[in-house]
Design an enzyme around this catalytic site. Structure first.
Site, mmCIF file in Angstrom:
data_model
loop_
_atom_site.group_PDB
_atom_site.id
_atom_site.type_symbol
_atom_site.label_atom_id
_atom_site.label_comp_id
_atom_site.label_asym_id
_atom_site.label_seq_id
_atom_site.Cartn_x
_atom_site.Cartn_y
_atom_site.Cartn_z
ATOM 1 N N ARG A 70 10.848 0.962 10.498
ATOM 2 C CA ARG A 70 10.542 1.780 11.697
ATOM 3 C C ARG A 70 11.635 2.030 12.814
ATOM 4 N NH1 ARG A 70 9.209 -1.311 16.061
ATOM 5 N NH2 ARG A 70 7.548 0.271 16.852
ATOM 6 N N PRO A 73 11.311 -19.894 2.775
ATOM 7 C CA PRO A 73 10.900 -20.624 4.040
ATOM 8 C C PRO A 73 12.435 -21.389 4.461
ATOM 9 C CG PRO A 73 9.445 -21.486 2.355
ATOM 10 C CD PRO A 73 10.061 -20.336 1.721
ATOM 11 N N ASP A 131 9.780 -1.438 22.652
ATOM 12 C CA ASP A 131 8.743 -2.418 21.981
ATOM 13 C C ASP A 131 8.998 -4.136 22.571
ATOM 14 O OD1 ASP A 131 8.190 -0.612 19.970
ATOM 15 O OD2 ASP A 131 9.700 -1.540 18.610
HETATM 16 N N1 ADE Z 1 7.976 -17.531 1.018
HETATM 17 C C1 ADE Z 1 7.295 -18.596 1.420
HETATM 18 N N2 ADE Z 1 7.127 -18.737 2.613
HETATM 19 C C2 ADE Z 1 8.066 -17.597 3.304
HETATM 20 C C3 ADE Z 1 8.480 -17.406 4.636
HETATM 21 N N3 ADE Z 1 7.813 -18.237 5.527
HETATM 22 N N4 ADE Z 1 9.031 -16.527 4.738
HETATM 23 C C4 ADE Z 1 9.779 -15.759 3.973
HETATM 24 N N5 ADE Z 1 9.368 -16.002 2.444
HETATM 25 C C5 ADE Z 1 8.627 -17.005 2.441
#
Ligand code: ADE
Length: 235
Positions: free
Chosen positions: A160, A94, A175
């Site tokens: 893709r 994150p 897209d």
């Molecule tokens: N691992 C935990 N949350 C994540 C997210 N939002 N994006 C990528 N990997 C993650």
């Protein structure tokens, strides 16, 4: 293109790449996907992939040794500067840069070998980031319990876009996001369903009018739900 996924939950990926475009691309040799169990790269008798954080605190941290060993096994070095050209080591977390269509396109165009590290628990030992990671990527501003679903998202979005992956009957050019706006609405048969009509113009055979309608609708939808795209705030 080669994509390798490093995970402590290899079974998570058992069938997920066996459908649709990804399956077809794999069978056609356009993409080769390898799943690697980090536990296989442990050397201690308990096969530990995680441990308590130095300094205290909740949760567990993924250990660096199995990740270094797994990367070395794939690219024969544990020094980012010595990776072969076109190699990208992606840590899914994150804290990463947000994944967007433009990022997917950049990977498709420039990368030949992508290694995806699925983070877990409270995090990953920072030495992995320091020595090995070329790109730390988040799929959005929310916290998943691990990077596995994010790895699936990247594999799909990147695969893709590979030349030949979509087949001649379709194209990624229209897209959502490819042109900086969302896609237009689509309809198929029947022309009338429970009193709801397909817009007349789509049945008209007038290609110039159809194209104009599609552009208008795409803009209308973008204005309604994603003002940020029009203001260029999100690129
Ligand atoms: N691992 C935990 N949350 C994540 C997210 N939002 N994006 C990528 N990997 C993650």
């Amino acid at each position: 293109m080669k994509i390798d996924v490093l995970t402590i939950f290899p079974d998570f990926f058992k069938e997920v790449f066996d459908f649709g475009i990804i399956r077809r691309a794999r069978l056609a040799g356009i993409v080769e996907i390898g799943i690697h169990d980090l536990r296989e790269f442990t050397t201690d008798k308990h096969r530990m992939v995680d441990d308590r954080p130095f300094g205290g605190g909740d949760g567990m941290v993924l250990k660096c040794e199995p990740i270094f060993a797994a990367i070395e096994n794939l690219v024969e070095t544990d020094v980012r500067e010595n990776f072969p050209n076109g190699t990208r080591v992606v840590l899914l977390s994150p804290q990463g840069k947000q994944f967007k269509q433009a990022v997917a396109k950049e990977f498709t165009d420039k990368a030949e070998h992508i290694i995806l590290i699925c983070g877990r628990y409270e995090g990953v030992d920072e030495r992995v980031n320091d020595a090995l990671v070329t790109d730390e990527i988040s799929i959005g501003d929310y916290v998943l319990s691990g990077g596995e679903p994010a790895a699936v998202v990247l594999v799909d979005a990147i695969t893709r876009l590979l030349p030949e992956a979509l087949g001649s009957e379709t194209s990624a050019a229209n897209d959502s996001f490819s042109n900086g706006i969302l896609d237009c609405p689509h309809y198929t048969r029947p022309p009338e369903f429970r009193g709801r009509q397909v817009p007349e113009v789509l049945l008209s055979g007038n290609h110039a009018e159809i194209e104009k309608w599609r552009q208008e609708k795409a803009l209308e939808k973008t204005r309604k739900t994603r003002q940020d795209l029009l203001k260029g705030e999100n690129n």
